[in-house]
Design a protein around this motif. Sequence first.
Motif, PDB file in Angstrom:
ATOM      1  N   ALA A  67       0.836  -1.204   0.000  1.00  0.00           N
ATOM      2  CA  ALA A  67       0.000   0.000   0.000  1.00  0.00           C
ATOM      3  C   ALA A  67       0.870   1.253   0.000  1.00  0.00           C
ATOM      4  O   ALA A  67       0.578   2.226  -0.704  1.00  0.00           O
ATOM      5  N   ALA A  68       1.946   1.237   0.762  1.00  0.00           N
ATOM      6  CA  ALA A  68       2.857   2.382   0.798  1.00  0.00           C
ATOM      7  C   ALA A  68       3.522   2.579  -0.558  1.00  0.00           C
ATOM      8  O   ALA A  68       3.697   3.713  -1.016  1.00  0.00           O
ATOM      9  N   GLY A  69       3.877   1.499  -1.225  1.00  0.00           N
ATOM     10  CA  GLY A  69       4.467   1.584  -2.550  1.00  0.00           C
ATOM     11  C   GLY A  69       3.513   2.190  -3.558  1.00  0.00           C
ATOM     12  O   GLY A  69       3.902   3.015  -4.393  1.00  0.00           O
ATOM     13  N   ALA A  70       2.249   1.817  -3.487  1.00  0.00           N
ATOM     14  CA  ALA A  70       1.243   2.369  -4.391  1.00  0.00           C
ATOM     15  C   ALA A  70       1.028   3.858  -4.120  1.00  0.00           C
ATOM     16  O   ALA A  70       0.932   4.666  -5.054  1.00  0.00           O
ATOM     17  N   ALA A  71       0.963   4.234  -2.852  1.00  0.00           N
ATOM     18  CA  ALA A  71       0.787   5.644  -2.491  1.00  0.00           C
ATOM     19  C   ALA A  71       1.991   6.473  -2.921  1.00  0.00           C
ATOM     20  O   ALA A  71       1.847   7.596  -3.408  1.00  0.00           O
ATOM     21  N   PRO A 111      -1.974   7.363 -11.494  1.00  0.00           N
ATOM     22  CA  PRO A 111      -3.062   8.307 -11.185  1.00  0.00           C
ATOM     23  C   PRO A 111      -3.617   8.075  -9.773  1.00  0.00           C
ATOM     24  O   PRO A 111      -3.810   6.931  -9.359  1.00  0.00           O
ATOM     25  N   LYS A 112      -3.858   9.152  -9.049  1.00  0.00           N
ATOM     26  CA  LYS A 112      -4.399   9.038  -7.688  1.00  0.00           C
ATOM     27  C   LYS A 112      -5.775   8.392  -7.685  1.00  0.00           C
ATOM     28  O   LYS A 112      -6.174   7.771  -6.716  1.00  0.00           O
ATOM     29  N   SER A 113      -6.507   8.514  -8.789  1.00  0.00           N
ATOM     30  CA  SER A 113      -7.844   7.934  -8.882  1.00  0.00           C
ATOM     31  C   SER A 113      -7.822   6.401  -8.877  1.00  0.00           C
ATOM     32  O   SER A 113      -8.831   5.763  -8.610  1.00  0.00           O
ATOM     33  N   LYS A 114      -6.666   5.800  -9.140  1.00  0.00           N
ATOM     34  CA  LYS A 114      -6.537   4.338  -9.148  1.00  0.00           C
ATOM     35  C   LYS A 114      -6.357   3.752  -7.751  1.00  0.00           C
ATOM     36  O   LYS A 114      -6.458   2.551  -7.567  1.00  0.00           O
ATOM     37  N   LEU A 115      -6.070   4.593  -6.755  1.00  0.00           N
ATOM     38  CA  LEU A 115      -5.819   4.108  -5.399  1.00  0.00           C
ATOM     39  C   LEU A 115      -7.111   3.745  -4.684  1.00  0.00           C
ATOM     40  O   LEU A 115      -8.143   4.375  -4.889  1.00  0.00           O
ATOM     41  N   LYS A 116      -7.019   2.743  -3.813  1.00  0.00           N
ATOM     42  CA  LYS A 116      -8.159   2.310  -3.002  1.00  0.00           C
ATOM     43  C   LYS A 116      -7.674   2.028  -1.586  1.00  0.00           C
ATOM     44  O   LYS A 116      -6.486   1.769  -1.372  1.00  0.00           O
TER      45      LYS A 116
END
Length: 63
Positions: free
Chosen positions: A11-15, A24-29
């Motif tokens: 999750a930290a890697g994705a952020a 894109p920030k819109s891809k985060l959950k």
Amino acid sequence: MPAKSAAQQKAAGAALSAKRGETPKSKLKGASKSMLSMSEKALEEFAHTQRKGKPEHVADKAK
């Protein structure tokens, strides 16, 4: 501060990727979306934790 589980590290890697503009920030959950408020340095520390020996998830003890 190292990540306590593989899920937290991912999750930290994705952020971090979104914060740098690579994703894109819109891809985060979920957790990765809430981690966007953390500093880039803190996210790097979480994301660069070794996964070997870490459980996939850690139960929340605050419950």
